[in-house]
Every structure is written in structure tokens, then in C-alpha cells.
Design a protein around this motif. Sequence first.
Motif, short mmCIF file in Angstrom:
data_model
loop_
_atom_site.label_atom_id
_atom_site.label_comp_id
_atom_site.label_asym_id
_atom_site.label_seq_id
_atom_site.Cartn_x
_atom_site.Cartn_y
_atom_site.Cartn_z
N CYS A 1 0.86 -1.22 -0.16
CA CYS A 1 0.11 -0.01 -0.14
C CYS A 1 0.84 1.30 0.02
N GLU A 2 0.30 2.28 -0.47
CA GLU A 2 1.14 3.43 -0.86
C GLU A 2 0.33 4.61 -0.45
N ILE A 3 0.84 5.73 0.65
CA ILE A 3 0.00 6.86 0.96
C ILE A 3 0.29 7.83 -0.25
N PRO A 4 -1.07 8.09 -0.73
CA PRO A 4 -1.13 9.19 -1.90
C PRO A 4 -0.62 10.41 -1.74
N VAL A 5 0.41 10.73 -2.50
CA VAL A 5 1.24 12.01 -2.29
C VAL A 5 0.86 12.70 -3.81
N LYS A 6 0.45 12.07 -5.13
CA LYS A 6 0.13 12.84 -6.24
C LYS A 6 -0.88 12.30 -6.84
N PRO A 7 -1.52 12.90 -7.89
CA PRO A 7 -2.86 12.20 -8.30
C PRO A 7 -2.54 10.90 -9.09
N LYS A 8 -3.68 9.95 -8.92
CA LYS A 8 -3.42 8.63 -9.30
C LYS A 8 -3.87 8.68 -10.82
N SER A 9 -3.71 7.76 -11.78
CA SER A 9 -4.06 7.47 -13.02
C SER A 9 -5.47 7.89 -13.14
N LYS A 10 -5.58 9.09 -14.37
CA LYS A 10 -6.81 9.56 -14.66
C LYS A 10 -7.66 8.23 -15.14
N PHE A 11 -7.14 7.47 -15.97
CA PHE A 11 -7.99 6.54 -16.53
C PHE A 11 -8.58 5.69 -15.34
N LYS A 12 -7.69 5.34 -14.25
CA LYS A 12 -8.46 4.63 -13.26
C LYS A 12 -9.29 5.16 -12.65
N GLN A 13 -9.05 6.70 -12.10
CA GLN A 13 -10.09 7.32 -11.64
C GLN A 13 -11.34 7.53 -12.34
N TRP A 14 -11.46 7.29 -13.61
CA TRP A 14 -12.94 7.48 -14.36
C TRP A 14 -13.15 5.95 -14.36
N LEU A 15 -12.39 5.00 -14.17
CA LEU A 15 -12.68 3.57 -14.36
C LEU A 15 -13.52 3.40 -13.06
N GLN A 16 -13.29 3.78 -11.91
CA GLN A 16 -13.61 3.62 -10.62
C GLN A 16 -14.95 4.60 -10.57
N GLY A 17 -14.66 5.72 -10.66
CA GLY A 17 -15.87 6.79 -10.33
C GLY A 17 -17.08 6.51 -11.13
N LEU A 18 -17.01 6.62 -12.51
CA LEU A 18 -18.34 6.36 -13.44
C LEU A 18 -19.05 5.20 -12.96
N PRO A 19 -18.52 4.13 -13.04
CA PRO A 19 -19.61 2.89 -12.59
C PRO A 19 -20.15 3.05 -11.13
N LEU A 20 -19.27 3.34 -10.29
CA LEU A 20 -19.67 3.60 -8.77
C LEU A 20 -20.48 4.63 -8.78
N GLY A 21 -20.25 5.68 -9.11
CA GLY A 21 -21.20 6.80 -9.13
C GLY A 21 -22.76 6.24 -9.64
N PHE A 22 -22.56 5.82 -10.99
CA PHE A 22 -24.00 5.37 -11.26
C PHE A 22 -24.70 4.56 -10.11
N TYR A 23 -24.02 3.42 -9.89
CA TYR A 23 -24.54 2.39 -8.82
C TYR A 23 -25.24 3.14 -7.71
N ASP A 24 -24.42 4.21 -7.24
CA ASP A 24 -24.94 4.86 -5.98
C ASP A 24 -26.26 5.68 -6.55
N GLY A 25 -26.14 6.10 -7.52
CA GLY A 25 -27.38 7.16 -8.04
C GLY A 25 -28.63 6.12 -8.21
N PHE A 26 -28.25 4.92 -8.84
CA PHE A 26 -29.24 3.88 -9.19
C PHE A 26 -30.16 3.26 -7.95
N ALA A 27 -29.19 2.78 -7.15
CA ALA A 27 -29.71 2.03 -5.96
C ALA A 27 -28.66 2.47 -4.45
N GLY A 28 -27.41 1.77 -4.66
CA GLY A 28 -26.77 2.49 -3.56
C GLY A 28 -26.42 1.48 -2.36
N PRO A 29 -26.88 0.58 -2.17
CA PRO A 29 -26.59 -0.15 -0.81
C PRO A 29 -25.29 -0.92 -0.94
#
Length: 257
Positions: free
Chosen positions: A131-159
Motif C-alpha cells: 500500500c502507498e500513501i497518496p502524495v500525487k494524483p493517481k491515473s486519470k484512467f483508473k479514476q474514471w474507471l472507478q468513479g463512473l460505474p460506482l457513481g452510477f450504482y450509487d445513483g441507481f440504488a446505492g446499498p
Amino acid sequence: MDLILDPSSWALLALIGLIAGFIDAVAGGGGLLSIPALLTMGVPPHMALATNKLAACFGSSMAAYTYYKQRLFSPSLWYHTFIATFIGAVIGTFIVSIIDNQWLEKWLPLIIIAIAIYTLFQPNAMGCKNCEIPVKPKSKFKQWLQGLPLGFYDGFAGPGIGAFWTVTSTGMHKLPLLYSLGLARAMTFTSNLTSLIIFLIMGQVHLAIGLAMGVCMMIGSYIGAHSAIKFGLPFIRPIFVTMILLIAAQLAWSAWA
């Protein structure tokens, strides 16, 4: 909608809000408790999801602020995750708002059961290697790959969304547990607030219930976040998910029987 609750129901919702806020701040997954509780109180599925967003905003904001104050979350490192989560939540909220109420009533308990099972058997987020303590922005691709589907799921249902954020943050970004929890709480607040605004415009939020549960969730989140930072509570999830499986099974039986 006129929904009359007796004093014991209000007390139960307050207690559930407190516990859900605590669990959400520690491990994520408070919605697995709060949404079934709202459904069992007779709140229609769409209104239950919308009202839970109001309550969850209180809890997630308190937890996110706590982790931020402890320097376990840096907003400047997760700019693309914020945007992706926001867009995903908008899409998910609009889609769930147009789904037939009877369809949602039948399938929501099954979705909750599936998420609960996944949460129970997921890899232990505390077991992250390298594990690494974040000190600089992570990969843009990974941020979108994570944020878009999880944001969608939370908007759709969320549990269970908080647990998903924690696990994927540890896996994709190699974050230590507390940093994963900090990111999870900040992003769930983002998606909760986004969905809440849309639901408010559509008039689907029960304000009295949402505010009452929200205050209790905020208190629970405050206690939970400080407990997680100080101790860590990995033992809480199996007990929690077992209880949720029983509640969701009862809801599924009522909907499908």
C-alpha cells in the motif's frame, strides 16, 4: 405522500440511522440497513431510495470531513474521480426514477441480497500489500474507471456502495485502509448529494424522515469515523451482513410470494 409513523417507528428509524451511520463510516454499507428499514416502514421503493439519499448526505459529509481533518483524504488528488462520480450519479438517478415502481419493488431486495453476499465474501480490504500513501494524483484512467460505474450504482440504488469504494480503492490505487475509507466517504457524499438534488426536484424525498435519520446518521458517522481511525473494526461486517440478509430475505419473500 402522507405516511404516518407511530413513536416506536420513529425511534426504530433513529436507532437504525445511528447504527447505519456508524457502519458506513467504518466499513461502508450503511444503506444495506437503512433502505430495507424504510421499505419495511411502508415507504415506496422510489421514495425510500430518495429519502435515504437525504439521510446519507448527513452521515457521509460528517465522515468525509473527519477523514479530511485527519489528513486521510486530499481532494486535489482526486479531481477526475469527483467528476466521474458526479456524472455517473446523474445518469443512475435519472434511470432509476423512470423505472416502474412494481419492477423496483421486486428487484431491489434481490439487489440488496446480492450486494450483501458480495460484501461478506469480498477480500479483506485491510490485507492490502504494498500500500502507498497518496502524495500525487493517481491515473486519470483508473479514476474514471472507478468513479463512473460506482457513481452510477450509487445513483441507481446505492446499498453497499461504501464497501465497494473501499475495496476498489485498495485494489486499484493501493491505498491503505484508512485512506481508502477517506476516499470512499468523500465520493459517496458526492454521489449522495447529486442524487438528492435530482430527487428533490422530482419531489420524491420524505423530508421529515430523511432529516430525522440524517441527524442520527451524522452522530453515528462521527463515532464510527473516529473509531475506525483509532481502532479499525473488521469484525463488524460479517455480523452486519448476516442481519441484512435476513431483512432482505423477508422483503424478497413479501415482494415475490
